[in-house]
Design a protein around this motif. Structure first.
Motif, PDB file in Angstrom:
ATOM      1  N   GLU A   1     -35.368 -29.537 -67.069  1.00  0.00           N
ATOM      2  CA  GLU A   1     -35.811 -28.636 -67.177  1.00  0.00           C
ATOM      3  C   GLU A   1     -37.074 -28.929 -66.624  1.00  0.00           C
ATOM      4  OE1 GLU A   1     -36.573 -24.239 -69.181  1.00  0.00           O
ATOM      5  OE2 GLU A   1     -36.251 -26.154 -70.569  1.00  0.00           O
ATOM      6  N   ILE A   2     -37.750 -27.685 -65.401  1.00  0.00           N
ATOM      7  CA  ILE A   2     -38.478 -27.004 -64.773  1.00  0.00           C
ATOM      8  C   ILE A   2     -39.021 -25.785 -65.312  1.00  0.00           C
ATOM      9  CG2 ILE A   2     -39.933 -27.215 -62.769  1.00  0.00           C
ATOM     10  CD1 ILE A   2     -38.209 -29.269 -61.190  1.00  0.00           C
ATOM     11  N   GLY A   3     -40.233 -25.252 -66.216  1.00  0.00           N
ATOM     12  CA  GLY A   3     -40.624 -23.786 -66.407  1.00  0.00           C
ATOM     13  C   GLY A   3     -41.914 -24.284 -66.677  1.00  0.00           C
ATOM     14  N   ARG A   4     -42.317 -22.695 -67.044  1.00  0.00           N
ATOM     15  CA  ARG A   4     -43.281 -22.595 -67.468  1.00  0.00           C
ATOM     16  C   ARG A   4     -43.876 -22.653 -69.237  1.00  0.00           C
ATOM     17  NH1 ARG A   4     -46.665 -20.072 -64.413  1.00  0.00           N
ATOM     18  NH2 ARG A   4     -44.945 -19.942 -62.783  1.00  0.00           N
ATOM     19  N   VAL A   5     -44.583 -22.856 -69.729  1.00  0.00           N
ATOM     20  CA  VAL A   5     -45.391 -23.681 -70.980  1.00  0.00           C
ATOM     21  C   VAL A   5     -46.361 -22.535 -70.828  1.00  0.00           C
ATOM     22  CG1 VAL A   5     -44.281 -25.320 -71.257  1.00  0.00           C
ATOM     23  CG2 VAL A   5     -46.479 -25.723 -70.894  1.00  0.00           C
ATOM     24  N   PHE A   6     -46.609 -22.458 -72.167  1.00  0.00           N
ATOM     25  CA  PHE A   6     -47.822 -21.451 -72.656  1.00  0.00           C
ATOM     26  C   PHE A   6     -48.609 -21.810 -73.658  1.00  0.00           C
ATOM     27  CE2 PHE A   6     -43.830 -19.039 -71.115  1.00  0.00           C
ATOM     28  CZ  PHE A   6     -44.365 -18.508 -70.208  1.00  0.00           C
ATOM     29  N   HIS A   7     -49.882 -21.756 -73.289  1.00  0.00           N
ATOM     30  CA  HIS A   7     -50.825 -21.346 -74.026  1.00  0.00           C
ATOM     31  C   HIS A   7     -52.219 -20.747 -74.406  1.00  0.00           C
ATOM     32  CE1 HIS A   7     -49.581 -26.080 -74.295  1.00  0.00           C
ATOM     33  NE2 HIS A   7     -49.456 -25.901 -72.700  1.00  0.00           N
ATOM     34  N   LYS A   8     -52.972 -20.893 -75.713  1.00  0.00           N
ATOM     35  CA  LYS A   8     -53.890 -19.689 -75.077  1.00  0.00           C
ATOM     36  C   LYS A   8     -55.503 -20.939 -75.409  1.00  0.00           C
ATOM     37  CE  LYS A   8     -52.667 -17.758 -79.866  1.00  0.00           C
ATOM     38  NZ  LYS A   8     -53.027 -17.179 -81.130  1.00  0.00           N
ATOM     39  N   ASP A   9     -55.848 -20.166 -74.598  1.00  0.00           N
ATOM     40  CA  ASP A   9     -56.954 -20.220 -73.732  1.00  0.00           C
ATOM     41  C   ASP A   9     -58.060 -19.431 -73.165  1.00  0.00           C
ATOM     42  OD1 ASP A   9     -58.746 -21.870 -72.103  1.00  0.00           O
ATOM     43  OD2 ASP A   9     -57.078 -23.284 -71.144  1.00  0.00           O
ATOM     44  N   ALA A  10     -59.301 -19.138 -73.920  1.00  0.00           N
ATOM     45  CA  ALA A  10     -60.135 -18.120 -73.309  1.00  0.00           C
ATOM     46  C   ALA A  10     -60.698 -18.291 -72.336  1.00  0.00           C
ATOM     47  CB  ALA A  10     -61.233 -18.302 -74.925  1.00  0.00           C
ATOM     48  N   SER A  11     -60.491 -19.548 -71.522  1.00  0.00           N
ATOM     49  CA  SER A  11     -61.211 -19.336 -70.066  1.00  0.00           C
ATOM     50  C   SER A  11     -60.584 -19.148 -69.466  1.00  0.00           C
ATOM     51  CB  SER A  11     -61.947 -21.445 -70.219  1.00  0.00           C
ATOM     52  OG  SER A  11     -60.650 -21.693 -70.415  1.00  0.00           O
ATOM     53  N   VAL A  12     -59.487 -18.784 -69.625  1.00  0.00           N
ATOM     54  CA  VAL A  12     -58.434 -17.690 -68.473  1.00  0.00           C
ATOM     55  C   VAL A  12     -58.950 -17.224 -68.267  1.00  0.00           C
ATOM     56  CG1 VAL A  12     -56.176 -17.879 -67.853  1.00  0.00           C
ATOM     57  CG2 VAL A  12     -57.188 -19.441 -68.948  1.00  0.00           C
ATOM     58  N   GLN A  13     -59.562 -16.232 -67.290  1.00  0.00           N
ATOM     59  CA  GLN A  13     -59.524 -14.776 -66.521  1.00  0.00           C
ATOM     60  C   GLN A  13     -58.418 -13.906 -66.056  1.00  0.00           C
ATOM     61  OE1 GLN A  13     -61.934 -13.866 -67.393  1.00  0.00           O
ATOM     62  NE2 GLN A  13     -63.188 -16.304 -68.846  1.00  0.00           N
ATOM     63  N   ASN A  14     -58.723 -12.651 -66.068  1.00  0.00           N
ATOM     64  CA  ASN A  14     -57.104 -12.263 -65.618  1.00  0.00           C
ATOM     65  C   ASN A  14     -57.308 -12.060 -63.745  1.00  0.00           C
ATOM     66  OD1 ASN A  14     -55.478 -11.107 -67.273  1.00  0.00           O
ATOM     67  ND2 ASN A  14     -56.951  -8.895 -67.496  1.00  0.00           N
ATOM     68  N   THR A  15     -56.290 -12.767 -63.649  1.00  0.00           N
ATOM     69  CA  THR A  15     -56.067 -12.841 -61.937  1.00  0.00           C
ATOM     70  C   THR A  15     -54.710 -12.241 -61.785  1.00  0.00           C
ATOM     71  OG1 THR A  15     -54.942 -14.512 -61.344  1.00  0.00           O
ATOM     72  CG2 THR A  15     -57.982 -14.476 -61.112  1.00  0.00           C
ATOM     73  N   ASP A  16     -54.238 -11.996 -60.196  1.00  0.00           N
ATOM     74  CA  ASP A  16     -53.031 -11.608 -59.808  1.00  0.00           C
ATOM     75  C   ASP A  16     -52.026 -12.188 -60.532  1.00  0.00           C
ATOM     76  OD1 ASP A  16     -54.120  -9.484 -58.162  1.00  0.00           O
ATOM     77  OD2 ASP A  16     -54.118 -10.802 -56.216  1.00  0.00           O
ATOM     78  N   THR A  17     -52.555 -13.696 -60.742  1.00  0.00           N
ATOM     79  CA  THR A  17     -51.293 -14.532 -60.839  1.00  0.00           C
ATOM     80  C   THR A  17     -51.562 -15.319 -62.708  1.00  0.00           C
ATOM     81  OG1 THR A  17     -52.296 -16.626 -59.776  1.00  0.00           O
ATOM     82  CG2 THR A  17     -50.870 -15.593 -59.266  1.00  0.00           C
ATOM     83  N   THR A  18     -52.958 -14.862 -62.956  1.00  0.00           N
ATOM     84  CA  THR A  18     -53.345 -14.888 -64.906  1.00  0.00           C
ATOM     85  C   THR A  18     -52.712 -13.672 -65.608  1.00  0.00           C
ATOM     86  OG1 THR A  18     -54.941 -15.338 -64.214  1.00  0.00           O
ATOM     87  CG2 THR A  18     -53.890 -17.953 -63.535  1.00  0.00           C
ATOM     88  N   VAL A  19     -53.415 -14.288 -66.725  1.00  0.00           N
ATOM     89  CA  VAL A  19     -53.172 -13.338 -67.879  1.00  0.00           C
ATOM     90  C   VAL A  19     -54.237 -13.809 -68.421  1.00  0.00           C
ATOM     91  CG1 VAL A  19     -52.127 -11.842 -69.503  1.00  0.00           C
ATOM     92  CG2 VAL A  19     -50.993 -12.814 -68.242  1.00  0.00           C
ATOM     93  N   GLN A  20     -55.989 -12.926 -68.847  1.00  0.00           N
ATOM     94  CA  GLN A  20     -56.791 -13.485 -69.805  1.00  0.00           C
ATOM     95  C   GLN A  20     -56.505 -14.165 -70.889  1.00  0.00           C
ATOM     96  OE1 GLN A  20     -59.606 -10.009 -69.933  1.00  0.00           O
ATOM     97  NE2 GLN A  20     -61.235 -11.813 -70.834  1.00  0.00           N
ATOM     98  N   GLY A  21     -56.978 -15.244 -71.492  1.00  0.00           N
ATOM     99  CA  GLY A  21     -56.794 -15.838 -72.667  1.00  0.00           C
ATOM    100  C   GLY A  21     -55.448 -16.705 -72.524  1.00  0.00           C
ATOM    101  N   PHE A  22     -54.656 -16.761 -71.421  1.00  0.00           N
ATOM    102  CA  PHE A  22     -53.449 -17.356 -71.893  1.00  0.00           C
ATOM    103  C   PHE A  22     -53.668 -18.316 -70.916  1.00  0.00           C
ATOM    104  CE2 PHE A  22     -52.598 -13.396 -73.925  1.00  0.00           C
ATOM    105  CZ  PHE A  22     -52.220 -14.300 -75.536  1.00  0.00           C
ATOM    106  N   ASP A  23     -52.849 -19.621 -70.601  1.00  0.00           N
ATOM    107  CA  ASP A  23     -52.894 -20.799 -69.270  1.00  0.00           C
ATOM    108  C   ASP A  23     -51.165 -20.301 -69.401  1.00  0.00           C
ATOM    109  OD1 ASP A  23     -53.726 -22.379 -67.515  1.00  0.00           O
ATOM    110  OD2 ASP A  23     -53.217 -24.236 -69.089  1.00  0.00           O
ATOM    111  N   GLN A  24     -50.367 -20.835 -68.286  1.00  0.00           N
ATOM    112  CA  GLN A  24     -49.366 -20.886 -68.296  1.00  0.00           C
ATOM    113  C   GLN A  24     -49.009 -21.660 -67.645  1.00  0.00           C
ATOM    114  OE1 GLN A  24     -47.574 -17.003 -67.897  1.00  0.00           O
ATOM    115  NE2 GLN A  24     -49.815 -16.053 -67.863  1.00  0.00           N
ATOM    116  N   PRO A  25     -48.772 -23.062 -67.643  1.00  0.00           N
ATOM    117  CA  PRO A  25     -49.066 -24.414 -66.551  1.00  0.00           C
ATOM    118  C   PRO A  25     -47.442 -24.042 -66.256  1.00  0.00           C
ATOM    119  CG  PRO A  25     -49.695 -24.836 -68.411  1.00  0.00           C
ATOM    120  CD  PRO A  25     -49.652 -23.505 -68.702  1.00  0.00           C
ATOM    121  N   MET A  26     -46.795 -25.014 -65.062  1.00  0.00           N
ATOM    122  CA  MET A  26     -45.598 -25.373 -64.920  1.00  0.00           C
ATOM    123  C   MET A  26     -45.888 -26.784 -65.202  1.00  0.00           C
ATOM    124  SD  MET A  26     -43.740 -23.185 -63.607  1.00  0.00           S
ATOM    125  CE  MET A  26     -41.689 -23.982 -63.088  1.00  0.00           C
TER     126      MET A  26
END
Length: 808
Positions: free
Chosen positions: A577-602
């Protein structure tokens, strides 16, 4: 939303057929999902009255009725309905009438016949026999003023059509028959009959004390006391029919009035039993642990995020959603309190889904209901209460209207040139302004711009694009020209050092894996066990109890696929499977492709279970092991040469797990499933799995061309004795670190020997590793001195780095 066409035409009656009207609404964005006749075809059925009803001499359940259908002579009709009695008016099918088709699809024709020896000259009909209702409780009883002999289709308005609209969330102003009529008027130019709300004079001075403690929940609260009502009155047939054709059954007169006004004007309201309210009312947010028994019989527990209406002792209602059982009106109710309020949409949205139900009121309030007409709608409800439930003792109190936090709409400006560009057709400022004025929007014009002050019933008009959409709807989507795009189309070119996920999928398929696609929501237990994640990201409203958290690893989803297939007798499973996973990460900021506080790598992950190769005659069947999957990982990362270091992973066997490194950076893990989880998943053998960062796999160094060697290779084999703890990676690093002047081209480990007993040559904690060295020079054929120099340099480096000695 479902409603009868005839009710819509009471407000606006354009000269369009039913289908043309449906097409006009659909092409204006109000999709007509279904058109359904109120009643199936039938003929010859008229209003009749039973003048006499006597028992059949030969049948206990039959009666011989004399029926007047306005023809002078009475008809002799035998009837078995339990409610066949003198004085009631009913549908009567005369001789020659055709009833609705039966299961065979053929109409049933009425003829003169005999029932137990008595002639019957027609048939008395129930609602179910006419297929206008499912009730089979007996004959359909008509009002006493029904005119004898009138065609029943005409009397009950059965030549009507039920229209079902599929509305998008921004069209809250169309969640009423009048709201849709307003759209039809704007689309067709047909006159709109606006409702009037004459004031009902107050005949008493009674009011109910109301306190609004949460202005962010309720912006306006209006109410009125009405005393001396008759709740045992019968709801008029016209109102029952209107509600039934909107998909709402009749409950009681007061409830029916409230529902009728909601469908008519889009205003949900609530009627309390005044005598059951203790003290006054407090509109506030709930308190943790408070309970309320609802009108549907459910008991719910509220918290600080749910709005309520409470009296001095308990919670009485879920704000904007559903009333409570404690203050519900019933047959003993004499005094009532009519409430109409403006609830902020953000305070109502999603609250009913917390309790696993939805209501018509909540559906409307969470989208927005006009805050300016609460008083007018109470006047409408009051008049209906007086007309239907009024008595000589009925008195009406003044309306108590509290406005504490009303919404203030900001003007929205539309540039005509921008509208032309977005819609794709030439538009004049006059046409744009006329389209918006037709919708009842206040418009002011400037040079090339049109400014709209959104009215109170349009919560969706906030930005320029909202007005452009309204213009496009009024123009009609079917009238928009087909224009090819003018923007230049430039194909995106991938970097040569980057391959696409599509190519990666093909590569994995070539290696024998099959792709799976799984939910990103997983069982919380998988996160604890397989990812070692004690604090996963939890969902507020999971679609299922076993899908309550966001995954931080793909391994749980793949294991469930393996388990599913193994339980169905699959002996060999290889999936990825190729898919996205989700981690809590306070360093991530809000952008067009990211959500603040959450890392979403593939990530990319795979599992091999069962034999290493499909069953065949040429080789023996052998279970896939760590080295089989390790080879697949090496193939995925090629031409990069990954290193593997012994590591630990919550999901993997502590002694058969390795960390994967590329250029010194950890990119994932490969290993065998931990015996504990193999046992809990009830697998007959341990699957081998890997999980890698997708970015690391997609990156590929650009190959560099080298010339073909002009001189022959030279190979030399050496065997060295090292400690058991020395790894293959350490050995190869030492070999390649030797100073060989570029003559060493390759080195391969081809043999490992471990002694079975202690000897003078080797201890039990030692092993022998045999390495084949490949040497070459671009300048000339190598001589013995050069070859020996390379071998000695390698041996010296091995001795220095891993304490290796040459095996005798």
């Amino acid at each position: 939303m479902q409603f009868p066409e005839s009710w819509l035409r009471e407000f606006c009656n354009p000269s369009l057929t039913t289908q043309e009207l449906a097409d006009t609404l659909t092409m204006a964005g109000l999709e007509v999902e279904e058109l359904q006749p109120v009643a199936p075809p039938f003929t010859g059925i008229v209003v009749g009255e039973i003048k006499e009803a006597v028992q059949h001499p030969d049948a206990d359940r039959l009666r011989i009725c004399q029926v007047d259908v306005g023809q002078g002579a009475l008809l002799n009709i035998v009837c078995g309905a339990p409610n066949a009695r003198v004085g009631i008016k009913i549908p009567c099918a005369t001789v020659g009438a055709e009833l609705p088709p039966g299961e065979d699809g053929k109409p049933f024709k009425i003829k003169v016949g005999k029932l137990r020896g008595v002639e019957s000259q027609g048939m008395l009909c129930s609602a179910k026999e006419l297929k206008i209702a499912d009730d089979n409780g007996g004959l359909l009883e008509l009002p006493a003023d029904a005119p004898l002999g009138q065609n029943i289709r005409e009397y009950l308005n059965l030549d009507d059509t039920l229209m079902t609209l599929k509305l998008t969330p921004n069209l809250a102003h169309c969640l009423s028959v009048y709201g849709i009529a307003r759209e039809v008027s704007a689309l067709t130019g047909a006159p709109l009959k606006a409702p009037t709300f004459p004031s009902v004079a107050a005949t008493n001075q009674d009011t109910l004390a109301v306190k609004i403690s949460a202005p962010d929940l309720c912006g306006r609260f209006s109410g009125r006391v009405v005393r001396g009502v008759n709740t045992q009155a019968q709801t008029p047939a016209w109102m029952v029919n209107h509600l039934a054709r909107c998909g709402q059954r009749s409950v009681s007169p007061l409830v029916d009035i409230s529902n009728y006004v909601m469908f008519e004007l889009g205003r949900p309201s609530h009627i309390f039993d005044l005598d059951k309210i203790q003290g006054g009312l407090d509109v506030r947010w709930g308190k943790s642990g408070e309970q309320l028994k609802l009108l549907n019989g459910n008991t719910v527990t509220v918290d600080e995020k749910v709005g309520v209406i409470a009296d001095a002792h308990q919670v009485e209602s879920l704000a904007g959603i559903m009333g409570g059982d404690a203050t519900a009106v019933n047959d003993d109710t004499q005094n009532i309190y009519i409430e109409a309020a403006f609830w902020w949409p953000s305070a109502i949205a999603g609250r009913s889904r917390r309790f696993n139900f939805s209501t018509d009121a909540g559906h409307r309030f969470e989208r927005g209901v006009d805050p300016e007409l609460t008083v007018e709608h109470i006047e409408r409800i009051t008049q209906l209460v007086i007309d239907i439930c009024g008595t000589p003792n009925t008195t009406v109190g003044p309306i108590d209207d509290q406005r504490v936090n009303m919404p203030v709409a900001k003007p929205v400006t539309l540039r005509v040139a921008r509208a032309e560009k977005v819609i794709g057709m030439p538009l004049t400022q006059q046409r744009v302004a006329d389209a918006l004025r037709g919708l009842g929007l206040p418009v002011t014009e400037g040079e090339g711009v049109v400014t709209v002050q959104p009215p109170s019933f349009r919560f969706d008009l906030q930005i320029e694009e909202d007005l452009i959409e309204e213009v496009a709807r009024m123009v009609g989507y079917n009238n928009l020209p087909t224009t090819p795009p003018l923007a230049p189309i430039t194909a995106s070119v991938c970097k040569e050092a980057q391959r696409s996920p599509h190519a990666l999928r093909h590569h994995l398929a070539d290696l024998g894996y099959q792709e799976t696609i799984n939910y990103s929501f997983v069982d919380e237990r998988w996160e604890h066990e397989l990812a070692g994640n004690a604090n996963p990201i939890k969902l507020l409203n999971p679609i299922a109890s076993q899908m309550s958290v966001m995954r931080s690893t793909l391994l749980g989803s793949l294991l469930s696929v393996v388990k599913f297939n193994v339980d169905r007798k699959a002996s060999r499973v290889r999936v990825f499977e190729i898919g996205r996973v989700f981690h809590k990460d306070a360093s991530v900021q809000n952008t067009d492709t990211t959500v603040q506080g959450f890392d979403q790598p593939m990530h990319v992950a795979g599992i091999a279970f069962g034999s290493a190769a499909p069953l065949q005659w040429g080789t023996k069947e052998q279970a896939a092991d760590f080295f089989d999957v390790k080879a697949d990982v090496e193939a995925l990362l090629a031409p990069a040469v990954p290193q593997f270091e012994a590591a630990e992973h919550p999901a993997m066997h502590p002694g058969r797990c390795a960390k994967v490194l590329v250029n010194g950076q950890a990119v994932g893990h490969v290993g065998e499933l931990h015996p504990r989880w193999r046992q809990s998943w009830e697998l007959t053998q341990a699957p081998v799995m890997f999980e890698l960062s997708l970015d690391a796999v997609l990156h590929r160094d650009v190959p560099k061309s080298t010339g073909v060697a002009k001189f022959p290779n030279v190979e030399r084999d050496i065997a060295v004795i090292v400690k058991e703890s020395v790894t293959h990676a350490q050995l190869m690093a030492a070999v390649h670190a030797a100073k060989t002047q570029g003559l060493l081209r390759n080195a391969v480990l081809f043999d490992v020997y471990r002694p079975k007993s202690e000897s003078a040559a080797m201890a039990m904690d030692e092993k022998s590793l045999a390495v084949r060295l490949t040497l070459n020079s671009d300048e000339a054929t190598l001589n013995e001195a050069q070859i020996e120099g390379v071998v000695q340099a390698v041996l010296a480096e091995l001795a220095a780095q891993v304490s290796a000695r040459l095996r005798a």
